[in-house]
Design a protein around this motif. Sequence first.
Motif, PDB file in Angstrom:
ATOM      1  N   LYS A 153     -35.577   7.807  51.482  1.00  0.00           N
ATOM      2  CA  LYS A 153     -34.271   8.353  51.861  1.00  0.00           C
ATOM      3  C   LYS A 153     -34.127   8.343  53.390  1.00  0.00           C
ATOM      4  CE  LYS A 153     -31.434  12.390  51.127  1.00  0.00           C
ATOM      5  NZ  LYS A 153     -31.444  13.808  50.911  1.00  0.00           N
ATOM      6  N   ARG A 154     -35.204   8.772  54.058  1.00  0.00           N
ATOM      7  CA  ARG A 154     -35.162   8.815  55.527  1.00  0.00           C
ATOM      8  C   ARG A 154     -35.099   7.390  56.108  1.00  0.00           C
ATOM      9  NH1 ARG A 154     -39.776  11.591  59.048  1.00  0.00           N
ATOM     10  NH2 ARG A 154     -38.997  10.818  61.038  1.00  0.00           N
ATOM     11  N   LEU A 155     -35.877   6.499  55.540  1.00  0.00           N
ATOM     12  CA  LEU A 155     -35.881   5.111  56.035  1.00  0.00           C
ATOM     13  C   LEU A 155     -34.525   4.447  55.781  1.00  0.00           C
ATOM     14  CD1 LEU A 155     -39.428   4.200  54.730  1.00  0.00           C
ATOM     15  CD2 LEU A 155     -38.769   4.228  57.147  1.00  0.00           C
ATOM     16  N   GLU A 156     -33.939   4.745  54.601  1.00  0.00           N
ATOM     17  CA  GLU A 156     -32.657   4.120  54.262  1.00  0.00           C
ATOM     18  C   GLU A 156     -31.512   4.671  55.117  1.00  0.00           C
ATOM     19  OE1 GLU A 156     -33.741   2.670  49.724  1.00  0.00           O
ATOM     20  OE2 GLU A 156     -32.867   4.639  50.013  1.00  0.00           O
ATOM     21  N   ALA A 157     -31.703   5.885  55.627  1.00  0.00           N
ATOM     22  CA  ALA A 157     -30.685   6.421  56.543  1.00  0.00           C
ATOM     23  C   ALA A 157     -30.749   5.688  57.884  1.00  0.00           C
ATOM     24  CB  ALA A 157     -30.922   7.916  56.751  1.00  0.00           C
ATOM     25  N   ILE A 158     -31.951   5.233  58.261  1.00  0.00           N
ATOM     26  CA  ILE A 158     -32.113   4.519  59.544  1.00  0.00           C
ATOM     27  C   ILE A 158     -31.745   3.039  59.386  1.00  0.00           C
ATOM     28  CG2 ILE A 158     -33.765   3.824  61.328  1.00  0.00           C
ATOM     29  CD1 ILE A 158     -35.430   6.323  60.550  1.00  0.00           C
ATOM     30  N   PHE A 159     -32.322   2.406  58.367  1.00  0.00           N
ATOM     31  CA  PHE A 159     -32.107   0.963  58.162  1.00  0.00           C
ATOM     32  C   PHE A 159     -31.180   0.793  56.947  1.00  0.00           C
ATOM     33  CE2 PHE A 159     -36.438   1.551  59.869  1.00  0.00           C
ATOM     34  CZ  PHE A 159     -36.293   0.899  61.080  1.00  0.00           C
ATOM     35  N   SER A 160     -29.896   1.099  57.151  1.00  0.00           N
ATOM     36  CA  SER A 160     -28.987   1.229  56.006  1.00  0.00           C
ATOM     37  C   SER A 160     -28.643  -0.108  55.341  1.00  0.00           C
ATOM     38  CB  SER A 160     -27.713   1.948  56.442  1.00  0.00           C
ATOM     39  OG  SER A 160     -27.141   1.251  57.523  1.00  0.00           O
ATOM     40  N   GLU A 161     -28.838  -1.200  56.055  1.00  0.00           N
ATOM     41  CA  GLU A 161     -28.436  -2.508  55.509  1.00  0.00           C
ATOM     42  C   GLU A 161     -29.586  -3.215  54.793  1.00  0.00           C
ATOM     43  OE1 GLU A 161     -25.248  -3.620  55.827  1.00  0.00           O
ATOM     44  OE2 GLU A 161     -24.924  -1.639  56.717  1.00  0.00           O
ATOM     45  N   GLN A 162     -30.768  -2.631  54.809  1.00  0.00           N
ATOM     46  CA  GLN A 162     -31.916  -3.419  54.411  1.00  0.00           C
ATOM     47  C   GLN A 162     -32.638  -2.973  53.154  1.00  0.00           C
ATOM     48  OE1 GLN A 162     -32.470  -3.498  58.640  1.00  0.00           O
ATOM     49  NE2 GLN A 162     -34.198  -4.855  58.162  1.00  0.00           N
ATOM     50  N   ALA A 163     -33.323  -3.941  52.540  1.00  0.00           N
ATOM     51  CA  ALA A 163     -34.227  -3.607  51.440  1.00  0.00           C
ATOM     52  C   ALA A 163     -35.491  -2.997  52.054  1.00  0.00           C
ATOM     53  CB  ALA A 163     -34.570  -4.864  50.666  1.00  0.00           C
TER      54      ALA A 163
END
Length: 269
Positions: A105-115
């Motif tokens: 969740k934290r990583l997806e908030a930072i790198f929102s466009e990526q797998a």
Amino acid sequence: MSIRLGIIGGGVMAEAILSRLIEQNIYPPDAVLVSEPQPQRREFLRKTYKVQVTSDNRETTTAQDVLLLAVKPQILDKVAENLAHLFPKRYPPLILSILAGVTLKRLEAIFSEQAIIRVMPNTPATVGAGITAIAAGKKVEPEHLASARSIFAAVGEVVEVPESLMDGVTGLSGSGPAFVAIMIEALADGGVAAGLPRPIAAQLALQTVLGTAQLLQQTKLHPAQLKDQVTSPGGTTIAGVTQLEKSGFRAAIIEAVMAAKQRSHELGR
Ligand SMILES: NC(=O)C1=CN([C@@H]2O[C@H](COP(=O)(O)OP(=O)(O)OC[C@H]3O[C@@H](n4cnc5c(N)ncnc54)[C@H](O)[C@@H]3O)[C@@H](O)[C@H]2O)C=CC1
Ligand SMILES: O=C(O)[C@@H]1CCC=N1
């Protein structure tokens, strides 16, 4: 040659993985770019593995296949600052994070466009005897999982788990090599206490742990069955086992894994 694998943070764990990827020709050295702030460390990695190195994390965003995040969890925000917008919009690299505790969740908030795949390897990876758990984020496609599996299969076994188990995995197999190393050191100390010369005690301790693990793996015996096989009635082993139980050995190990799990959870916040 263009960069296919970028690595941010060229420390212990990154080197363990990198060394095997190069050795097994999974990536040619000149297709790997490691970003590392310490000049001596950069030089060491460049000389030893012939990879490309930089002190500028932004350069790793050009990696075509994979970007491996391998810095300490405490500095993630500082490292990620001003990085996310640099990735190409079309075909950005898969992000693999080995940061203990840091959630998808934290990583997806930072790198929102990526797998993104959250990964927990361990240091036996250095000798190809690691075990790595992977947990897939929202944008992950089968080819991303295949890519992560092929990278971590180069350093040992791979298991896929739901993300909710990752802190437990970190407590067991991520931190476990330290617990086992302490056990080996303590066994050798026991030998020295029993009058053995240090080098012989160290050799006996190491091979006993290695041999026991191999025996369990190859025979598929339950550890309790193996313990029973070694334990003669009225013999030496049961005397030692009694002392281990009195000292709370099992509880100490269980609590070590639980404490490491808890710390992983805290690091992710
Ligand atoms: N050591 C282990 O057994 C395992 C570690 N991990 C995880 O791997 C990650 C790295 O751990 P280690 O390799 O043990 O640590 P380490 O301290 O050996 O490596 C971290 C590297 O990052 C570099 N670094 C510091 N600031 C940086 C920045 N701003 N940009 C780029 N690089 C920077 C450091 O100079 C260092 O070389 C951690 O997140 C840890 O939770 C995961 C599994 C096992
Ligand atoms: O001690 C740590 O935080 C890292 C994560 C797992 C093993 N080492």
